[in-house]
Motif scaffolding. Structure first.
Motif, PDB file in Angstrom:
ATOM      1  N   ILE A 120       0.757  -1.400   0.194  1.00  0.00           N
ATOM      2  CA  ILE A 120      -0.017  -0.149   0.054  1.00  0.00           C
ATOM      3  C   ILE A 120       0.737   1.521   0.128  1.00  0.00           C
ATOM      4  N   GLY A 121       1.990   1.215   0.804  1.00  0.00           N
ATOM      5  CA  GLY A 121       3.021   2.353   0.900  1.00  0.00           C
ATOM      6  C   GLY A 121       2.131   3.544   1.492  1.00  0.00           C
ATOM      7  N   ASN A 122       2.103   4.612   0.526  1.00  0.00           N
ATOM      8  CA  ASN A 122       1.600   5.882   0.985  1.00  0.00           C
ATOM      9  C   ASN A 122       0.206   6.072   0.295  1.00  0.00           C
ATOM     10  N   GLN A 123      -0.236   5.095  -0.447  1.00  0.00           N
ATOM     11  CA  GLN A 123      -1.376   4.759  -1.279  1.00  0.00           C
ATOM     12  C   GLN A 123      -1.492   5.838  -2.374  1.00  0.00           C
ATOM     13  N   SER A 124      -0.532   6.505  -2.719  1.00  0.00           N
ATOM     14  CA  SER A 124      -0.671   7.576  -3.891  1.00  0.00           C
ATOM     15  C   SER A 124      -0.127   6.592  -5.131  1.00  0.00           C
ATOM     16  N   ARG A 125      -0.754   7.220  -6.367  1.00  0.00           N
ATOM     17  CA  ARG A 125      -0.120   6.637  -7.572  1.00  0.00           C
ATOM     18  C   ARG A 125       0.798   7.437  -8.401  1.00  0.00           C
ATOM     19  N   GLN A 126       1.613   6.752  -8.998  1.00  0.00           N
ATOM     20  CA  GLN A 126       2.693   7.654  -9.859  1.00  0.00           C
ATOM     21  C   GLN A 126       2.190   8.519 -10.617  1.00  0.00           C
ATOM     22  N   ASP A 127       1.245   8.030 -11.644  1.00  0.00           N
ATOM     23  CA  ASP A 127       0.821   8.784 -12.845  1.00  0.00           C
ATOM     24  C   ASP A 127      -0.632   8.861 -12.472  1.00  0.00           C
ATOM     25  N   ILE A 128      -1.267  10.299 -12.050  1.00  0.00           N
ATOM     26  CA  ILE A 128      -2.531  10.155 -11.977  1.00  0.00           C
ATOM     27  C   ILE A 128      -3.323   9.876 -13.158  1.00  0.00           C
ATOM     28  N   PHE A 129      -2.945   9.857 -14.192  1.00  0.00           N
ATOM     29  CA  PHE A 129      -3.751   9.698 -15.322  1.00  0.00           C
ATOM     30  C   PHE A 129      -3.791   8.188 -15.944  1.00  0.00           C
ATOM     31  N   ASP A 130      -2.975   7.445 -15.386  1.00  0.00           N
ATOM     32  CA  ASP A 130      -2.885   6.056 -15.858  1.00  0.00           C
ATOM     33  C   ASP A 130      -3.888   5.537 -15.102  1.00  0.00           C
ATOM     34  N   LEU A 131      -4.922   4.841 -15.744  1.00  0.00           N
ATOM     35  CA  LEU A 131      -6.055   4.256 -15.205  1.00  0.00           C
ATOM     36  C   LEU A 131      -5.597   2.743 -14.759  1.00  0.00           C
ATOM     37  N   SER A 132      -4.440   2.082 -15.250  1.00  0.00           N
ATOM     38  CA  SER A 132      -4.067   1.096 -14.592  1.00  0.00           C
ATOM     39  C   SER A 132      -3.282   1.191 -13.308  1.00  0.00           C
ATOM     40  N   CYS A 133      -2.880   2.474 -13.168  1.00  0.00           N
ATOM     41  CA  CYS A 133      -2.282   2.514 -11.667  1.00  0.00           C
ATOM     42  C   CYS A 133      -0.860   1.897 -11.723  1.00  0.00           C
TER      43      CYS A 133
END
Length: 1302
Positions: A120-133
């Motif tokens: 889970i980490g800090n729960q953020s995703r690297q690229d906010i526009f990447d729907l596949s996260c």
């Protein structure tokens, strides 16, 4: 053991080797004190097994004639070590293993309840526009939960009045189990931790059970383990117990205990670091074993050191994976720090210029800064792994010689994809890809006749100029490239590449308050010389330094590096009291000196054991300091002047003021860590002597080279033919043995007394066009690409300024803010990708203020004014806690642009702490409302006026004004500072290019985004038809219905929300600005390309949002939940209409808790929806939010709660051909009665699947009573939770995609 010295008094060979991914560079000091360099391929299995060994063998064979004649240096024999004095090495072995995920098979042992924490980490995703996260894979392949737990005692003991003696605590000294079979909070033996904090041992690990778990890991083939237990930074007993057990079992090659690897608070980062050590150290050990095999049995008598990520040398037995990530680049930093940061004349008044290191390789470019001391950071992320260890502050951008070139949608793109070493650029003759190297080649900036002929199938051909030219001709033959010549398109790509590399340099300097123009650019790396002068010109830098060993500077730097050993311990001491009457007291004096002295003794002993003389060792002492209530610690070196009381305080405050732009008053200054760095200084080069200019040398050739004005006749010089004092005036090309330097027009290169190049750069010619008002400015895709970088860079720097200067956890640590640039009429130009729900909403806020202040009877806007607003329905806001600060940018008395920053304030009043009430029914319940106010008037901050506004809800019965005014005011000032940073950068851009050009490209950028969205819409209509509809429901049954009609010819589209339910007597109504943001986010994600994010994305869209519906409520409707809940459902509906992917969790799971002493707010991750070619990611924030979550140890250290569980909710994602992501479980127990409020959705209606994929599970909010009773409290609830009770939040999963496989 031999002690290393570059004076070489032992008459032996001293090697410094940089083993890179493509080439291995070798620097050697010969017995006669001469220095030589060699370069060879890092991988050449047909000829040798190991490149460093081969490099050493070749040099010894060439120069040690006596032993070579005895056959000691043939490839068939082990290398004779009798003439080797020392070997120093920097290596990318660990870095490559991390990037390629080729480390040791490893398992993780972690405290029960946190088995998925590192995922889970800090729960953020690297690229906010990447729907596949997408995210890199985890390092561990199996995880074991250890049934153990410790907790910090202070909140529990404070609540129960246990303050005086240990006798008071006897009633709580025995561990007890609660009704769930878990250790009861506060009950257990108490110990003083390493930090001085009291910890309670709730439960010891059962070693018999742990042994069975370890045996199971062994059966699975796990060879390495990481042990990561909660609060082991201060109490490591449990990790030590398990570590000894594992060691006694004798079946694991590496046992990495987080408390030993890096004893610093933050469970996630410490855990990742321990995993990196366990994953990478065996690979390093394997490499070292293979390296040793190439030498005779006496290698152990040779001093063998490795470069660590912090720029210091480490003995081979102390070189571990987490310390090796930047081993390769670190040598280059030392190299330029010791050669470029020095005087170049006899002038006593000469000021030594700080240096920017510019290391351009094949795949990426590293930039760093040096101003007399190495700049270190203690938390970094590499390849998705957070490393908590001292590392040089090196910024990397994916632009290098091998970066691929693309012309897409009217924009020039350089990288991030790389051609690599194989197949490489087109000119490598291996059917490669068009890359930056090809552009340099066709423009004459690389001369193939002076480049080694090592290309083609047999590696015996020169660079392929014609092949590269043909590749560019293919681009020219396309519709987008038809307006260019080959040279123009190649040069355009170089300009875009240069701008991409300028961006991190601006961030490294301007972001930290430094003036770029006062710095020297130190260029090294194989490709850097072709770009350095052009980059310096663009940045306004006047000096470029190219070392004679610039192509192998990392190896040369190793020869001068310091030997370093560090010791560090965590702390929880007060360094300085906030009370002015006690500010001169020294509360940590005794323990501080004892601990620093102890650490210094340990570090000194280690270096002595390595063979260094005690007289050579310098001790550097550090305190890691932070203000109480903040999470931003700064490592402060002991000041030279110790005469003042508390000398570290002054140094800390000076740093804080420069870095963050302000100082905090009224807060204790705390010590987080004690650190000692023992150093044996490396050799420094002899001072550079001034030289007399002897004019130009004789060129060896003259060739046509392409520059800014087209083809130029340029002299070609061989550096070997140039003597100290020779001067070369550009345009020219200088050939070094291992690199090529392009001297741009107007630049002058002088050979120094050392044989280095000191290049004076011409002042960057202004492109200001404002004197020619008549000519129409036409769109140029090259300039469009450059301005795209510049505009986004300004928005990003605004964001970094806001993060640095903000006070609150929300903005400084959770990063709940956004920054953007706007045209004079309020149109969005560039929005840094911060929080998606802010993306389109700020334009509405800016345009409202423009209209409001310029309407009849209003006073208008003057220079020095700054505006503030937050009203969702009337002023373009999203919800009241999101306050927008807007600053007009003036030029010659006229407004030319606007800048805005929107940040979530932790409290602005209302009926509940945190201003996120679950049951608000109207807007006034939710806090202070600001339609239009001048926060700054005539340059003066209107503190009295804004204070009155923020306290005004207190006048309403049942309401309260802001509960944290000081943080509000500080964060508003930070927002003003962020806007001011943007103004400065925008004005520099206007000065450089002219107002007309900047304004024109703001509109061109918008138009480019518009074209990309239109193309996507037309493509969808051709495949799926011109009409699409979708509907989804809120938990109360309110429908959100969308009908999309697309004109397949023009790409125009109507988004019609007719059929959406009426506004509700609750708070999940959403103002139109939220819908605009949700749509612009969805469209940008659907485009699938890295297009500029601006209002052009919405230009093709016509909206119909019926008045007084859920998405267009009345002015007084409650909306606090619309921003965080309904926004997610709007995205789900839009993506459903476009058949893009299954529904994600559809919620932000907003949790607030607190009492009359504090308030805390967080949003909680869930599952992401699966798509046609991806599985949904688990435990991640999706769509409209991307805020971080507080680390478990920080949470428990700062707030009176015990985090019982934070893990994935297995099976909650929908089944399908591609499975949906799982939600999470977060269970919190208060240590004193607290009001806890949850505002959530998808507790009744399931996230949908797509194309036969199954729906995901709904979320649940449960109150687990200490009696054993479990109560479902529903999706929206606020209640007081007593000690012993727990709030358990189970978040929704994401829907599946495609029918599940049988």
């Amino acid at each position: 053991m031999t002690t290393y010295s570059s004076e070489n008094t032992d008459h032996k060979f001293h090697f410094s080797i940089d083993r890179g991914g493509t080439f291995t560079d070798v620097h050697c000091i010969l017995p006669n004190k001469e220095q030589i360099v060699r370069k060879l391929l890092s991988e050449d299995p047909d000829n040798y097994a190991d490149a460093p060994t081969e490099g050493i063998r070749r040099i010894l064979k060439e120069f040690d004639h006596e032993n070579a004649s005895k056959g000691h240096y043939t490839r068939s024999t082990k290398v004779y070590t009798g003439m080797i004095g020392s070997i120093r090495m920097g290596t990318t072995v660990a870095t490559n293993a991390l990037l390629e995920r080729k480390g040791e098979r490893m398992g993780l042992l972690i405290t029960k309840g946190f088995k998925d924490l590192l995922k889970i980490g800090n729960q953020s995703r690297q690229d906010i526009f990447d729907l596949s996260c997408q995210m890199p894979s985890l390092l561990y392949e199996d995880v074991v939960e250890v049934d153990e737990r410790v907790m910090l005692a202070h909140y529990f003991d404070e609540q129960h009045g246990l303050h005086s003696t240990m006798d008071d605590k006897n009633a709580y000294s025995d561990s007890k189990m609660d009704h769930l079979g878990q250790p009861k909070a506060g009950h257990g033996h108490r110990y003083q931790g390493l930090t001085g904090e009291t910890v309670i041992e709730l439960k010891q690990p059962d070693l018999d059970e742990v042994k069975l778990q370890l045996e199971e890991l062994q059966r699975k083939g796990i060879k390495s383990i990481a042990i990561v237990l909660a609060h082991s930074y201060t109490y490591d007993k449990h990790e030590q117990m398990i570590g000894k057990l594992a060691q006694d079992m004798g079946c694991f090659s590496e046992i990495s205990m987080s408390s030993k690897v890096m004893p610093m608070v933050k469970l996630v980062n410490r855990g990742h670091t321990a995993c990196a050590a366990a994953y990478l150290t065996p690979k390093i050990t394997t490499y070292l074993d293979s390296f040793r095999k190439g030498f005779d049995e006496n290698l152990d008598k040779v001093m063998l050191n490795f470069m660590k990520s912090d720029g210091g040398l480490s003995p081979v037995n102390d070189f571990s994976g987490e310390k090796a990530i930047l081993s390769g680049p670190a040598g280059g930093v030392i190299g330029y720090a010791k050669t470029a940061f020095r005087k170049i004349s006899d002038d006593e008044d000469e000021i030594i210029m700080p240096v920017i290191g510019f290391d351009m390789g094949g795949t990426s470019t590293d930039v760093s800064r040096y101003d007399g001391s190495l700049e270190l950071v203690f938390e970094t992320t590499t390849a998705g792994v957070s490393i908590q260890a001292p590392q040089l502050d090196i910024n990397t951008v994916a632009a290098g010689g091998g970066s691929r070139l693309f012309l897409r949608a009217g924009l020039f793109y350089v990288g991030p994809e790389s051609a690599g070493a194989h197949p490489g650029p087109v000119c490598y003759r291996k059917n490669g890809y068009l890359a930056v190297t090809d552009a340099n080649l066709v423009l004459g900036r690389l001369q193939p006749q002076y480049f080694p002929s090592i290309f083609g199938p047999n590696e015996d051909q020169p660079l392929d100029v014609e092949g590269a030219r043909r590749a560019f001709l293919e681009l020219v033959s396309t519709e987008e490239g038809s307006k260019y010549t080959v040279e123009e398109i190649a040069y355009g790509f170089l300009q875009v590449a240069n701008e991409a590399m300028c961006r991190p340099i601006r961030n490294l300097t301007q972001m930290k308050g430094y003036d770029i123009t006062t710095h020297r650019l130190a260029c090294f790396g194989g490709a850097g010389g072709q770009h350095a002068c052009a980059i310096a010109k663009s940045l306004g830098m006047s000096k470029v330094f190219v070392h004679r060993y610039g192509g192998v500077l990392s190896a040369y730097g190793l020869s001068m590096a310091d030997a370093v050993y560090e010791e560090q311990e965590p702390a929880a001491d007060i360094y300085q009291y906030s009370d002015p009457s006690r500010a001169s007291e020294d509360p940590s004096a005794v323990s501080r000196e004892e601990r620093l002295s102890h650490l210094a003794e340990q570090a000194t002993k280690n270096l002595i054991d390595q063979g260094y003389s005690k007289d050579c060792i310098i001790i550097e002492k550090y305190l890691n300091l932070r203000y109480e209530g903040t999470d931003t610690a700064v490592m402060i070196k002991e000041p030279e002047d110790l005469s003042e009381i508390l000398p570290y305080a002054g140094a800390f405050k000076d740093h804080y003021q420069r870095e963050f732009g302000f100082d905090l008053e009224g807060r204790n200054l705390l010590i987080d860590d004690y650190r000692v760095r023992a150093v044996v200084p490396g050799e420094n080069p002899v001072a550079c002597k001034p030289v007399e200019n002897i004019g130009a040398p004789e060129p060896m050739d003259n060739q046509r080279v392409y520059f800014e004005n087209g083809w130029e006749d340029a002299n070609i010089y061989n550096i070997d033919d140039m003597k100290p004092g020779h001067e070369v005036v550009g345009p020219a090309v200088i050939i070094q043995s291992i690199s090529t330097i392009v001297v741009e027009i107007g630049c002058t290169a002088l050979v120094t007394s050392d044989g280095d190049l000191d290049i004076t750069v011409a002042t960057h010619a202004s492109k200001n066009d404002d004197d020619s008002e008549d000519g129409e400015i036409s769109e140029d895709p090259v300039q469009l690409s450059i301005f795209s970088h510049r505009f986004m860079g300004i928005a990003e720097q605004m964001g970094r300024t806001l993060q640095r200067t903000a006070i609150s956890v929300n903005m400084k640590e959770r990063l709940d803010f956004s920054c953007a640039l706007f045209t004079a009429d309020g149109g969005l130009v560039a929005n840094a990708p911060h929080i998606p729900v802010h993306l389109g909403a700020m334009q509405s806020a800016v345009r409202f203020q423009v209209e409001y202040w310029n309407s009849e009877g209003r006073e208008g806007l003057q220079e020095g004014d700054v505006l503030v607003s937050n009203h969702p329905q009337l002023a373009g806001g999203s919800h009241l806690p999101d306050i927008t600060v807007i600053t007009p940018v003036f030029h010659e008395g006229k407004i030319i642009f606007f800048l805005a920053s929107r940040g979530h304030h932790a409290d602005i009043g209302g009926i509940s702490p945190g201003s996120m009430p679950p049951h608000s029914k109207c807007l006034e319940d939710e806090g202070a409302m600001i339609i239009a106010f001048k926060l700054v008037r005539d340059g003066k901050f209107q503190e009295e006026g804004i204070t009155e506004i923020l306290r005004s809800p207190g006048k309403i019965p049942g309401n309260t004004g802001t509960r944290n005014l000081n943080d509000n005011l500080s964060d508003l000032r930070a927002q003003v500072a962020a806007n001011n940073a943007g103004i400065r950068l925008l004005k520099e851009l206007v000065d450089e290019y002219g107002l007309r050009t900047v304004d024109a490209y703001m509109h061109f950028i918008q138009h480019n985004a518009e074209l990309s969205v239109r193309a996507m819409l037309k493509d969808f209509a051709l495949k799926h038809g011109s009409r699409s509809t979708a509907i989804d429901y809120m938990d109360d049954g309110s429908p959100i219905k969308l009908t999309i009609d697309i004109d397949v010819e023009t790409g125009d589209a109507k988004f019609d929300f007719e059929g959406t339910g009426p506004q509700v007597l609750a708070n999940w109504n959403a103002p139109p600005a939220v819908t605009y943001s949700a749509v612009i986010y969805s469209l940008r994600s659907l485009v699938g390309q890295n297009i500029p994010l601006n209002q052009g994305c919405l230009a093709p869209i016509e909206f119909n949002i019926p008045k007084n519906c859920l998405l267009n409520p009345s002015d007084d409707a409650g909306v606090v939940g619309g921003n965080v809940l309904t926004s997610q459902r709007v995205v789900d509906v839009v993506l459903k209409a476009f058949k893009a992917c299954a529904a994600s969790q559809g919620c932000m799971n907003n949790l607030t808790f607190g009492d009359d002493k504090f308030g805390y707010y967080e949003t909680i991750a869930g599952g992401a929806g699966a798509g046609p070619n991806w599985e949904g990611r688990s435990g991640v924030h999706t769509h409209c939010t991307n805020t971080r979550i507080t680390d478990p140890e920080i949470l428990e250290r700062r707030y009176p709660v015990l985090l019982r569980e934070f893990s994935l909710r297995e099976g909650s994602g929908g089944a399908g051909k591609n499975k949906g992501g799982d939600g999470v479980i977060r269970e919190i127990e208060p240590l004193r009665p607290l009001v806890m409020s949850i505002l959530s959705e998808r507790r009744t209606l399931h996230p949908y699947g797509m194309e036969g994929g199954e729906e995901a599970q709904c979320g649940r909010n449960l109150l687990v009573k200490k009696s054993g009773l479990t109560v479902n409290i529903g999706g929206k609830c606020s209640t007081t939770i007593d000690t012993g009770d727990r709030l358990r939040i189970e978040t929704p999963g994401g829907g599946g995609y495609g029918k599940p496989l049988e």
